[in-house]
Structures are given as structure tokens and as C-alpha cells.
Design an enzyme around this catalytic site. Sequence first.
Site, PDB file in Angstrom:
ATOM      1  N   GLY A  70       6.787  15.112   5.411  1.00 43.81           N
ATOM      2  CA  GLY A  70       5.726  15.371   6.388  1.00 43.81           C
ATOM      3  C   GLY A  70       6.284  15.980   7.667  1.00 43.81           C
ATOM      4  O   GLY A  70       5.854  15.638   8.755  1.00 43.81           O
ATOM      5  N   ARG A  71       7.248  16.879   7.496  1.00 43.44           N
ATOM      6  CA  ARG A  71       7.943  17.542   8.629  1.00 43.44           C
ATOM      7  C   ARG A  71       8.615  16.509   9.525  1.00 43.44           C
ATOM      8  O   ARG A  71       8.715  16.667  10.735  1.00 43.44           O
ATOM      9  CB  ARG A  71       6.981  18.427   9.418  1.00 43.44           C
ATOM     10  CG  ARG A  71       6.314  19.475   8.513  1.00 43.44           C
ATOM     11  CD  ARG A  71       5.576  20.523   9.259  1.00 43.44           C
ATOM     12  NE  ARG A  71       4.946  21.481   8.358  1.00 43.44           N
ATOM     13  CZ  ARG A  71       5.548  22.538   7.825  1.00 43.44           C
ATOM     14  NH1 ARG A  71       6.811  22.782   8.088  1.00 43.44           N
ATOM     15  NH2 ARG A  71       4.895  23.357   7.028  1.00 43.44           N
ATOM     16  N   SER A  73       8.370  20.126   2.612  1.00 41.99           N
ATOM     17  CA  SER A  73       7.937  19.145   3.629  1.00 41.99           C
ATOM     18  C   SER A  73       7.556  17.799   2.999  1.00 41.99           C
ATOM     19  O   SER A  73       6.511  17.222   3.320  1.00 41.99           O
ATOM     20  CB  SER A  73       6.788  19.690   4.472  1.00 41.99           C
ATOM     21  OG  SER A  73       7.205  20.805   5.220  1.00 41.99           O
ATOM     22  N   PRO A  74       8.406  17.279   2.102  1.00 41.69           N
ATOM     23  CA  PRO A  74       8.092  15.985   1.472  1.00 41.69           C
ATOM     24  C   PRO A  74       8.159  14.839   2.474  1.00 41.69           C
ATOM     25  O   PRO A  74       7.673  13.742   2.199  1.00 41.69           O
ATOM     26  CB  PRO A  74       9.196  15.841   0.415  1.00 41.69           C
ATOM     27  CG  PRO A  74      10.353  16.598   1.004  1.00 41.69           C
ATOM     28  CD  PRO A  74       9.733  17.780   1.699  1.00 41.69           C
ATOM     29  N   TYR A  76      13.121  32.923   7.331  1.00 40.23           N
ATOM     30  CA  TYR A  76      13.757  31.911   8.178  1.00 40.23           C
ATOM     31  C   TYR A  76      14.857  32.540   9.040  1.00 40.23           C
ATOM     32  O   TYR A  76      15.926  32.907   8.547  1.00 40.23           O
ATOM     33  CB  TYR A  76      14.366  30.777   7.338  1.00 40.23           C
ATOM     34  CG  TYR A  76      13.414  30.108   6.367  1.00 40.23           C
ATOM     35  CD1 TYR A  76      12.030  30.086   6.588  1.00 40.23           C
ATOM     36  CD2 TYR A  76      13.894  29.483   5.226  1.00 40.23           C
ATOM     37  CE1 TYR A  76      11.177  29.465   5.696  1.00 40.23           C
ATOM     38  CE2 TYR A  76      13.038  28.854   4.321  1.00 40.23           C
ATOM     39  CZ  TYR A  76      11.681  28.863   4.568  1.00 40.23           C
ATOM     40  OH  TYR A  76      10.841  28.238   3.678  1.00 40.23           O
TER      41      TYR A  76
HETATM   42  P1  ATR Z   1      10.656  20.783   5.837  1.00 35.48           P
HETATM   43  O1  ATR Z   1      10.475  20.901   4.370  1.00 35.48           O
HETATM   44  O2  ATR Z   1       9.681  21.644   6.586  1.00 35.48           O
HETATM   45  O3  ATR Z   1      12.077  20.923   6.298  1.00 35.48           O
HETATM   46  P2  ATR Z   1      10.568  17.864   5.817  1.00 35.48           P
HETATM   47  O4  ATR Z   1      11.604  17.928   4.772  1.00 35.48           O
HETATM   48  O5  ATR Z   1       9.300  17.160   5.507  1.00 35.48           O
HETATM   49  O6  ATR Z   1      10.160  19.334   6.260  1.00 35.48           O
HETATM   50  O7  ATR Z   1      11.142  17.260   7.175  1.00 35.48           O
HETATM   51  C1  ATR Z   1      12.207  17.838   7.866  1.00 35.48           C
HETATM   52  C2  ATR Z   1      12.403  17.080   9.150  1.00 35.48           C
HETATM   53  O8  ATR Z   1      12.750  15.726   8.838  1.00 35.48           O
HETATM   54  C3  ATR Z   1      13.511  17.609  10.021  1.00 35.48           C
HETATM   55  O9  ATR Z   1      13.071  17.545  11.361  1.00 35.48           O
HETATM   56  C4  ATR Z   1      14.658  16.642   9.794  1.00 35.48           C
HETATM   57  O10 ATR Z   1      15.428  16.527  10.961  1.00 35.48           O
HETATM   58  P3  ATR Z   1      17.072  16.492  10.970  1.00 35.48           P
HETATM   59  O11 ATR Z   1      17.496  17.890  10.826  1.00 35.48           O
HETATM   60  O12 ATR Z   1      17.377  15.892  12.283  1.00 35.48           O
HETATM   61  O13 ATR Z   1      17.476  15.611   9.823  1.00 35.48           O
HETATM   62  C5  ATR Z   1      13.937  15.349   9.501  1.00 35.48           C
HETATM   63  N1  ATR Z   1      14.684  14.480   8.569  1.00 35.48           N
HETATM   64  C6  ATR Z   1      15.129  14.772   7.345  1.00 35.48           C
HETATM   65  N2  ATR Z   1      15.688  13.701   6.758  1.00 35.48           N
HETATM   66  C7  ATR Z   1      15.614  12.699   7.653  1.00 35.48           C
HETATM   67  C8  ATR Z   1      16.026  11.335   7.636  1.00 35.48           C
HETATM   68  N3  ATR Z   1      16.616  10.800   6.569  1.00 35.48           N
HETATM   69  N4  ATR Z   1      15.793  10.576   8.762  1.00 35.48           N
HETATM   70  C9  ATR Z   1      15.169  11.126   9.848  1.00 35.48           C
HETATM   71  N5  ATR Z   1      14.767  12.408   9.914  1.00 35.48           N
HETATM   72  C10 ATR Z   1      14.982  13.194   8.825  1.00 35.48           C
END
Ligand code: ATR
Length: 330
Positions: free
Chosen positions: A208-209, A205-206, A57
Site C-alpha cells: 500500500g505504498r 504496491s503490495p 522511473y
Molecule cells: P511500490 O510498489 O510503489 O514500491 P510498496 O511496495 O507498496 O510500493 O511500498 C513501498 C514503500 O514501503 C517504500 O516507501 C518503502 O520504503 P523504504 O525504501 O524506506 O523501505 C516502504 N517499505 C518497504 N518495505 C518496508 C518495510 N519492511 N518496513 C517499512 N517500510 C517498508
Amino acid sequence: MQKREIGHSGIFVNPIGLGCMGLSEFYGPAVGTADGVALLHAAIDAGIDHFDTAQLYGMGANERLLGEAFHDRRDKVTIATKFGPVRDPETGAFLDVDGSEANMRRAIEDSLRFLRTDHVDLYYLHRVDPKTPIEETVGAMARLVEEGKVRALGLSEASADTLKRAGAVHPIAALQSEYSIFSRDIEEGPLPAVRETGASLVAYSPLGRGLLTGRFTRDYTPPEQDFRSSATQPRFARDALEANLALVEEVKTVAETLDAHPAQVALAWVLGRGEEVLTIPGTTRLSNLHVNLGASRLTLTSDQIARLDTLADRVKGARYPESRMSNINA
Ligand code: ATR
């Protein structure tokens, strides 16, 4: 929420941790160091104690950020990092996955230096290297445990067979794989193997990204440096996105009946799969982090779970493009 043990490692964490990737790469521009450190400190204050990073990362930038934030409060955090994928230092292009001991030795020394610590709590092979027998890689990782540089071992996106072969060499505390209402393919093999071997599943990615939070609309165009484009994330390709957003409406309906946020429903679904499941939603925003932690107070009814259980089969688009599927569940 009651802490859960990572495998049989003796390490207990809040089942809602923090995926730190997005702070440095892939979901838009990296956050500044001061903002990143402030978020990580606030996360500790909010009760998060499991932070997930990787050498990959930001090619060390994410580990450096965690080092900056945690070097003076190391006892408050469980740090997980990963090695394996090799990138071109100039361009960042992905070159290979290297599970050799030589690569691991280089990687762990960098990680310890960047993280400003003398040990990593949970050390993962980030992707399985088809050229190096898993027994060889895990044998080398086990030597890091003996040397005190690492406390527990994990694999990411490994198949059931790989997990069992690895476990015959050294206990594997965690399998980290994508797992969500929309991504349930690991239920076919890896998740039963997690249960059989006494490991934990760390669900990445819980959300779904981000799809499951309800934040996307059909006209979404990824901003610069956000890899949620059709080329790298098929579920975000225009027609797939439209179909998938219709499924998100069902998550939103469940959320409305519970007076909850869709992100909380998505996380409660994952955490409800069993005590062996932990999750690491990613966020760069404190407000979202607080929303996500609120999932620990949510219990879904069996009817709601049954309704959400129907969605994964209807999702359009694979988790990754075809070219990157070969080391998924490998
Ligand atoms: P990963 O494991 O790849 O990080 P994820 O957890 O499924 O994926 O999703 C991450 C994404 O969800 C990010 O784009 C995050 O954006 P922010 O940095 O703007 O928060 C978004 N995300 C996480 N929590 C959120 C929430 N409570 N409401 C809206 N977006 C959220």
C-alpha cells in the site's frame, strides 16, 4: 520460497521480487549509484531474482542503475521493464501514453542500452494507450520476442477484455497491477482473466505504498520529491490517512499475534491468493528487504485472512487521483 513461473514463459522466479522505482524517483530523492548498486547486489545474495523497472522511473536513471548493477551478473537476474508513457525530457511532465510500434522501438533500444544487456526478460506495456488498438501494440511487442530482444510479454493495469484481446495475438505472461490488502479492485475482472488466460499477476504496491508496514503516522507530511501527497495519492490526504491508519491497526494486530512485521502480513496475504500471484515490494533499505523476504515463512490462518479481507472496502481514497484513473484497469 518455492519459485513460481511467470505465466507459461518458462521463467521461474522467487515470488518476492524487488520493485526498483523508489531507488530513482517518487518516494523521495534518488539513492546514489554506489548505494543503489550495493542494495541490488545484496538483494541477489538474499535470494531475490526478479527486478522490476521501467523506462519511466527517473526517465532512464532506474534502468541505468540496474545496468550498472547487473551487467556482469546478467544470468542471476530476471529483468522486467516497461514502455508506453511519454514524458517531457526537460521537465519530466507526463505528456501521453504511446503504444505505437515507433515509440516501442525507441524505448526498447534505450532500455537495452541503459540496462547494458541484449535482452529484457519481461517487457510490459506500462499503461494501455486508448489511441492504439492493443492488438497492434502487442503485435509489435511479439516481433521483439521473435528478434530475441524480449523473452516474454506483459501488460500493466489492463482490463480483463484488453488482456484477453492481447492474449489472442501473443501469450501474455503477466499482468502487473496494484494489489494489496487495501487495493482489491482487480478481483472484479482483471484477476479472473489472469487465471483464465494462464498469466501471472505481478502485484505492485503490495505494501500500500508503505501504509501497510505501519511506518506512517497521522501527522505525515511527504518530504520533497515524495509523491505520497494528497494531490497524487488520495489515500495520504489528511482525513483519508487518519481513517486508513485505523485500518492499519488491524494489520498490526494480526502481525502481533504472529510475532511478525505488518509488512510480512501484507505480503503473505498477497502471496496466499494463489500460485499465479507474484509480488514486487519496493524498498531502498536492505533491512526492510530482509523483513519483506521473511514473509515467505508466514502462513496466515483462515480467520486472519477473513479479518484482513474486510479492510479494502473500508479504505478511504482512490488509488490515484481522478485525472489518472482513466488508464487504470483499461
Ligand atoms: P511500490 O510498489 O510503489 O514500491 P510498496 O511496495 O507498496 O510500493 O511500498 C513501498 C514503500 O514501503 C517504500 O516507501 C518503502 O520504503 P523504504 O525504501 O524506506 O523501505 C516502504 N517499505 C518497504 N518495505 C518496508 C518495510 N519492511 N518496513 C517499512 N517500510 C517498508
